[in-house]
Motif scaffolding. Structure first.
Motif, PDB file in Angstrom:
ATOM      1  N   SER A  30     -30.035  22.756  35.508  1.00  0.00           N
ATOM      2  CA  SER A  30     -30.505  22.701  36.901  1.00  0.00           C
ATOM      3  C   SER A  30     -29.368  23.043  37.863  1.00  0.00           C
ATOM      4  O   SER A  30     -29.584  23.724  38.877  1.00  0.00           O
ATOM      5  CB  SER A  30     -31.053  21.315  37.245  1.00  0.00           C
ATOM      6  N   ARG A  33     -28.940  26.787  37.729  1.00  0.00           N
ATOM      7  CA  ARG A  33     -30.011  27.454  38.479  1.00  0.00           C
ATOM      8  C   ARG A  33     -29.721  27.388  39.976  1.00  0.00           C
ATOM      9  O   ARG A  33     -29.832  28.370  40.696  1.00  0.00           O
ATOM     10  CB  ARG A  33     -31.357  26.810  38.141  1.00  0.00           C
ATOM     11  N   THR A  76     -33.684  29.762  34.363  1.00  0.00           N
ATOM     12  CA  THR A  76     -34.905  29.228  34.996  1.00  0.00           C
ATOM     13  C   THR A  76     -35.942  28.836  33.941  1.00  0.00           C
ATOM     14  O   THR A  76     -36.563  27.773  34.042  1.00  0.00           O
ATOM     15  CB  THR A  76     -35.547  30.272  35.935  1.00  0.00           C
ATOM     16  N   GLU A  79     -34.864  25.664  32.143  1.00  0.00           N
ATOM     17  CA  GLU A  79     -35.074  24.480  32.986  1.00  0.00           C
ATOM     18  C   GLU A  79     -36.554  24.054  32.945  1.00  0.00           C
ATOM     19  O   GLU A  79     -36.868  22.889  32.720  1.00  0.00           O
ATOM     20  CB  GLU A  79     -34.662  24.780  34.432  1.00  0.00           C
ATOM     21  N   HIS A  80     -37.451  25.027  33.100  1.00  0.00           N
ATOM     22  CA  HIS A  80     -38.886  24.709  33.099  1.00  0.00           C
ATOM     23  C   HIS A  80     -39.339  24.154  31.763  1.00  0.00           C
ATOM     24  O   HIS A  80     -40.061  23.164  31.700  1.00  0.00           O
ATOM     25  CB  HIS A  80     -39.715  25.957  33.446  1.00  0.00           C
TER      26      HIS A  80
END
Ligand SMILES: NC(=O)c1ccc[n+]([C@@H]2O[C@H](COP(=O)([O-])OP(=O)(O)OC[C@H]3O[C@@H](n4cnc5c(N)ncnc54)[C@H](O)[C@@H]3O)[C@@H](O)[C@H]2O)c1
Length: 219
Positions: A30, A33, A76, A79-80
């Protein structure tokens, strides 16, 4: 570097140490990102958070994501996938049992919602708290737990009562329909089979820290 990880898709058998490490990776990813970084390899994560790169690749192999050779994982997406896998994206409703110093702080901790935890009500024995609210979260008398729980749609009970009350309120919560207990008291509560218990005593971490300090081993 080879392709990062093979995918297992076997959420059910996930080892507990892996489950403890995945949120560390999430926190770091995170940050990346937010800093606009697009790719990260397990070697880079390893360097930052001091966990072996091969272990990181193995942990991440439980997720539905593959890294690219030499480049690593897309930040990204990672992270998701991590948030999704860890259940942090789904809202889990919880009630606080014992709205004292710690119960209050947890209700006010807006950070918990980032981890998928919505505190929807607090329960206490103190008559002066009944009918009040903290940050919009209503506080009820503990006697009302059984009656109010269905409408609150909460499956998690957060136990923040004095230690000598821990087991009795846990029993009460289970009878009311609570399916998981997050226990912050130092008492190691028990519950019938099928109820999830997470004992989170910060004091046991202190014991480990003191012991390691004494042994001159800071690892
Ligand atoms: N304060 C902290 O930062 C902290 C940190 C880690 C762990 N803990 C642990 O969390 C627990 C709570 O600590 P605290 O400092 O918030 O205590 P506290 O005395 O401030 O709060 C306890 C609350 O529980 C309520 N209570 C008592 N019996 C109850 C019952 N049967 N049903 C519902 N509510 C009841 C009390 O009225 C009170 O409001 C303790 O076991 C403590 O060891 C506290």
């Amino acid at each position: 570097m080879a392709t990062e990880g093979t995918t297992h898709h076997s959420r059910d058998i996930l080892p507990e140490p892996t489950l403890h490490r995945l949120p560390w990776y999430l926190a770091y990813v995170s940050l990346l990102r937010a800093a606009g970084i697009e790719y990260v390899s397990s070697t880079q994560i390893a360097r930052q958070i001091n966990v072996d790169a091969s272990m990181i690749a193995k942990d991440l192999s439980f997720l539905n994501i593959k890294g690219k050779t030499r480049i690593g994982y897309e930040v990204t997406s990672l992270e998701h996938v991590l948030q999704d896998f860890l259940g942090f994206k789904v809202g889990h409703n919880a009630v606080i049992i014992g709205v004292g110093s710690l119960g209050n702080s947890l209700i006010q901790d807006s950070g918990l919602t980032n981890y998928g935890l919505n505190i929807v009500a607090g329960f206490d024995i103190r008559p002066d708290l009944e009918g009040t609210s903290i940050c919009g979260v209503p506080i009820y008398n503990i006697d009302e737990l059984h009656r109010r729980l269905p409408a609150l749609n909460a499956s998690i009970g957060i136990v923040t009562v004095p230690v000598e009350r821990a087991q009795e309120v846990s029993d009460l919560a289970v009878k009311a329909g609570i399916k998981a207990l997050w226990n912050f008291t130092p008492f190691r509560i028990t519950a019938p089979k099928g109820i999830v218990i997470q004992n989170t005593s910060i004091y046991s971490h202190l014991a480990v820290m003191y012991n390691r300090l004494g042994a001159g081993n800071t690892k």
